[in-house]
Write a protein that holds these residues in place. Sequence first.
Motif, PDB file in Angstrom:
ATOM      1  N   CYS A 153       0.823  -1.207   0.000  1.00 39.43           N
ATOM      2  CA  CYS A 153       0.000   0.000   0.000  1.00 39.43           C
ATOM      3  C   CYS A 153       0.864   1.267   0.000  1.00 39.43           C
ATOM      4  O   CYS A 153       1.704   1.445   0.884  1.00 39.43           O
ATOM      5  N   VAL A 154       0.632   2.132  -0.987  1.00 39.09           N
ATOM      6  CA  VAL A 154       1.390   3.376  -1.084  1.00 39.09           C
ATOM      7  C   VAL A 154       1.060   4.333   0.063  1.00 39.09           C
ATOM      8  O   VAL A 154       1.874   5.176   0.409  1.00 39.09           O
ATOM      9  N   ARG A 155      -0.091   4.218   0.628  1.00 40.20           N
ATOM     10  CA  ARG A 155      -0.502   5.122   1.716  1.00 40.20           C
ATOM     11  C   ARG A 155       0.027   4.648   3.074  1.00 40.20           C
ATOM     12  O   ARG A 155       0.516   5.431   3.862  1.00 40.20           O
ATOM     13  N   ASN A 156      -0.078   3.347   3.343  1.00 43.88           N
ATOM     14  CA  ASN A 156       0.315   2.796   4.643  1.00 43.88           C
ATOM     15  C   ASN A 156       1.715   2.196   4.658  1.00 43.88           C
ATOM     16  O   ASN A 156       2.192   1.772   5.709  1.00 43.88           O
ATOM     17  N   LYS A 157       2.345   2.119   3.498  1.00 46.31           N
ATOM     18  CA  LYS A 157       3.737   1.649   3.366  1.00 46.31           C
ATOM     19  C   LYS A 157       3.968   0.254   3.939  1.00 46.31           C
ATOM     20  O   LYS A 157       4.971  -0.014   4.596  1.00 46.31           O
ATOM     21  N   GLY A 188      -7.359   3.542 -12.627  1.00 47.82           N
ATOM     22  CA  GLY A 188      -8.024   2.521 -11.828  1.00 47.82           C
ATOM     23  C   GLY A 188      -7.128   1.309 -11.596  1.00 47.82           C
ATOM     24  O   GLY A 188      -7.100   0.745 -10.495  1.00 47.82           O
ATOM     25  N   GLN A 189      -6.377   0.914 -12.617  1.00 47.27           N
ATOM     26  CA  GLN A 189      -5.444  -0.198 -12.480  1.00 47.27           C
ATOM     27  C   GLN A 189      -4.310   0.154 -11.518  1.00 47.27           C
ATOM     28  O   GLN A 189      -3.871  -0.677 -10.725  1.00 47.27           O
ATOM     29  N   LYS A 190      -3.834   1.397 -11.585  1.00 47.53           N
ATOM     30  CA  LYS A 190      -2.770   1.850 -10.690  1.00 47.53           C
ATOM     31  C   LYS A 190      -3.236   1.771  -9.237  1.00 47.53           C
ATOM     32  O   LYS A 190      -2.498   1.315  -8.360  1.00 47.53           O
ATOM     33  N   ILE A 191      -4.459   2.197  -8.986  1.00 49.14           N
ATOM     34  CA  ILE A 191      -5.029   2.122  -7.635  1.00 49.14           C
ATOM     35  C   ILE A 191      -5.164   0.669  -7.196  1.00 49.14           C
ATOM     36  O   ILE A 191      -4.782   0.298  -6.092  1.00 49.14           O
ATOM     37  N   TYR A 192      -5.677  -0.173  -8.079  1.00 49.31           N
ATOM     38  CA  TYR A 192      -5.874  -1.596  -7.771  1.00 49.31           C
ATOM     39  C   TYR A 192      -4.555  -2.268  -7.379  1.00 49.31           C
ATOM     40  O   TYR A 192      -4.522  -3.096  -6.471  1.00 49.31           O
ATOM     41  N   LYS A 193      -3.482  -1.876  -8.040  1.00 48.29           N
ATOM     42  CA  LYS A 193      -2.187  -2.520  -7.807  1.00 48.29           C
ATOM     43  C   LYS A 193      -1.436  -1.965  -6.601  1.00 48.29           C
ATOM     44  O   LYS A 193      -0.469  -2.582  -6.155  1.00 48.29           O
ATOM     45  N   PHE A 215     -12.006  17.459 -10.161  1.00 51.93           N
ATOM     46  CA  PHE A 215     -11.424  17.894  -8.892  1.00 51.93           C
ATOM     47  C   PHE A 215     -11.164  16.687  -7.985  1.00 51.93           C
ATOM     48  O   PHE A 215     -10.093  16.570  -7.372  1.00 51.93           O
ATOM     49  N   LEU A 216     -12.128  15.785  -7.881  1.00 49.06           N
ATOM     50  CA  LEU A 216     -11.981  14.622  -7.007  1.00 49.06           C
ATOM     51  C   LEU A 216     -10.875  13.693  -7.489  1.00 49.06           C
ATOM     52  O   LEU A 216     -10.130  13.132  -6.676  1.00 49.06           O
ATOM     53  N   VAL A 217     -10.726  13.527  -8.796  1.00 50.25           N
ATOM     54  CA  VAL A 217      -9.647  12.696  -9.326  1.00 50.25           C
ATOM     55  C   VAL A 217      -8.297  13.329  -8.990  1.00 50.25           C
ATOM     56  O   VAL A 217      -7.360  12.633  -8.591  1.00 50.25           O
ATOM     57  N   GLU A 218      -8.186  14.645  -9.133  1.00 45.22           N
ATOM     58  CA  GLU A 218      -6.945  15.344  -8.768  1.00 45.22           C
ATOM     59  C   GLU A 218      -6.635  15.136  -7.282  1.00 45.22           C
ATOM     60  O   GLU A 218      -5.487  14.864  -6.911  1.00 45.22           O
ATOM     61  N   GLN A 219      -7.644  15.271  -6.446  1.00 43.43           N
ATOM     62  CA  GLN A 219      -7.462  15.084  -5.008  1.00 43.43           C
ATOM     63  C   GLN A 219      -7.079  13.644  -4.684  1.00 43.43           C
ATOM     64  O   GLN A 219      -6.244  13.393  -3.816  1.00 43.43           O
ATOM     65  N   MET A 220      -7.680  12.688  -5.374  1.00 41.53           N
ATOM     66  CA  MET A 220      -7.377  11.277  -5.161  1.00 41.53           C
ATOM     67  C   MET A 220      -5.926  10.986  -5.560  1.00 41.53           C
ATOM     68  O   MET A 220      -5.204  10.277  -4.842  1.00 41.53           O
ATOM     69  N   GLN A 221      -5.511  11.538  -6.685  1.00 42.01           N
ATOM     70  CA  GLN A 221      -4.126  11.375  -7.148  1.00 42.01           C
ATOM     71  C   GLN A 221      -3.164  11.888  -6.078  1.00 42.01           C
ATOM     72  O   GLN A 221      -2.194  11.228  -5.730  1.00 42.01           O
ATOM     73  N   GLU A 222      -3.449  13.053  -5.547  1.00 46.05           N
ATOM     74  CA  GLU A 222      -2.601  13.659  -4.519  1.00 46.05           C
ATOM     75  C   GLU A 222      -2.657  12.859  -3.209  1.00 46.05           C
ATOM     76  O   GLU A 222      -1.642  12.673  -2.542  1.00 46.05           O
ATOM     77  N   PHE A 223      -3.836  12.384  -2.844  1.00 49.34           N
ATOM     78  CA  PHE A 223      -4.042  11.624  -1.596  1.00 49.34           C
ATOM     79  C   PHE A 223      -3.205  10.343  -1.591  1.00 49.34           C
ATOM     80  O   PHE A 223      -2.563  10.017  -0.596  1.00 49.34           O
ATOM     81  N   PHE A 224      -3.213   9.619  -2.707  1.00 50.79           N
ATOM     82  CA  PHE A 224      -2.504   8.341  -2.766  1.00 50.79           C
ATOM     83  C   PHE A 224      -1.059   8.460  -3.251  1.00 50.79           C
ATOM     84  O   PHE A 224      -0.181   7.783  -2.728  1.00 50.79           O
ATOM     85  N   PHE A 225      -0.811   9.288  -4.232  1.00 50.09           N
ATOM     86  CA  PHE A 225       0.486   9.270  -4.892  1.00 50.09           C
ATOM     87  C   PHE A 225       1.255  10.580  -4.768  1.00 50.09           C
ATOM     88  O   PHE A 225       2.346  10.709  -5.301  1.00 50.09           O
ATOM     89  N   GLY A 226       0.696  11.561  -4.068  1.00 48.77           N
ATOM     90  CA  GLY A 226       1.361  12.848  -3.895  1.00 48.77           C
ATOM     91  C   GLY A 226       1.678  13.105  -2.445  1.00 48.77           C
ATOM     92  O   GLY A 226       2.017  12.194  -1.677  1.00 48.77           O
ATOM     93  N   ASP A 227       1.489  14.349  -2.042  1.00 46.67           N
ATOM     94  CA  ASP A 227       1.801  14.760  -0.671  1.00 46.67           C
ATOM     95  C   ASP A 227       0.651  14.543   0.307  1.00 46.67           C
ATOM     96  O   ASP A 227       0.718  14.965   1.453  1.00 46.67           O
ATOM     97  N   GLY A 228      -0.428  13.963  -0.145  1.00 47.68           N
ATOM     98  CA  GLY A 228      -1.527  13.652   0.755  1.00 47.68           C
ATOM     99  C   GLY A 228      -2.735  14.542   0.623  1.00 47.68           C
ATOM    100  O   GLY A 228      -3.751  14.293   1.249  1.00 47.68           O
ATOM    101  N   ALA A 229      -2.673  15.583  -0.175  1.00 50.59           N
ATOM    102  CA  ALA A 229      -3.787  16.504  -0.405  1.00 50.59           C
ATOM    103  C   ALA A 229      -4.181  17.225   0.886  1.00 50.59           C
ATOM    104  O   ALA A 229      -4.626  16.619   1.850  1.00 50.59           O
ATOM    105  N   ALA A 230      -4.007  18.507   0.879  1.00 49.22           N
ATOM    106  CA  ALA A 230      -4.314  19.336   2.045  1.00 49.22           C
ATOM    107  C   ALA A 230      -5.818  19.432   2.274  1.00 49.22           C
ATOM    108  O   ALA A 230      -6.605  19.380   1.337  1.00 49.22           O
ATOM    109  N   LEU A 231      -6.181  19.580   3.524  1.00 50.42           N
ATOM    110  CA  LEU A 231      -7.590  19.786   3.875  1.00 50.42           C
ATOM    111  C   LEU A 231      -7.985  21.219   3.523  1.00 50.42           C
ATOM    112  O   LEU A 231      -7.136  22.112   3.514  1.00 50.42           O
TER     113      LEU A 231
END
Length: 90
Positions: A7-11, A27-32, A65-81
């Motif tokens: 998991c990219v989020r929980n390492k 979607g495949q990137k998220i699945y993997k 917007f949500l896809v951008e936030q999801m990209q940042e949440f999983f594969f970026g800096d975590g997406a600011a609140l």
Amino acid sequence: MAHMVFCVRNKKEMEGLDEPPFDSEFGQKIYKSVSKAAWAEWAERQKMLLNEYRLQPWTPQAQSFLVEQMQEFFFGDGAALPAEYVPPSR
């Protein structure tokens, strides 16, 4: 046997999603690389974003917007609140 991912989020190695969330390369990137637990965290974050920004999820602008936030949440800096966000009191 469960689908396992690093998991990219929980390492760490965790149970992955049962199927890709979207029929796309993203979607495949998220699945993997995203665990069920991290996906559940995203669902809560998405709910908060929809409410805070008063988004209508069926609009292309909100979806983008949500896809951008999801990209940042999983594969970026975590997406600011959002700046105005106040967490619910317990």
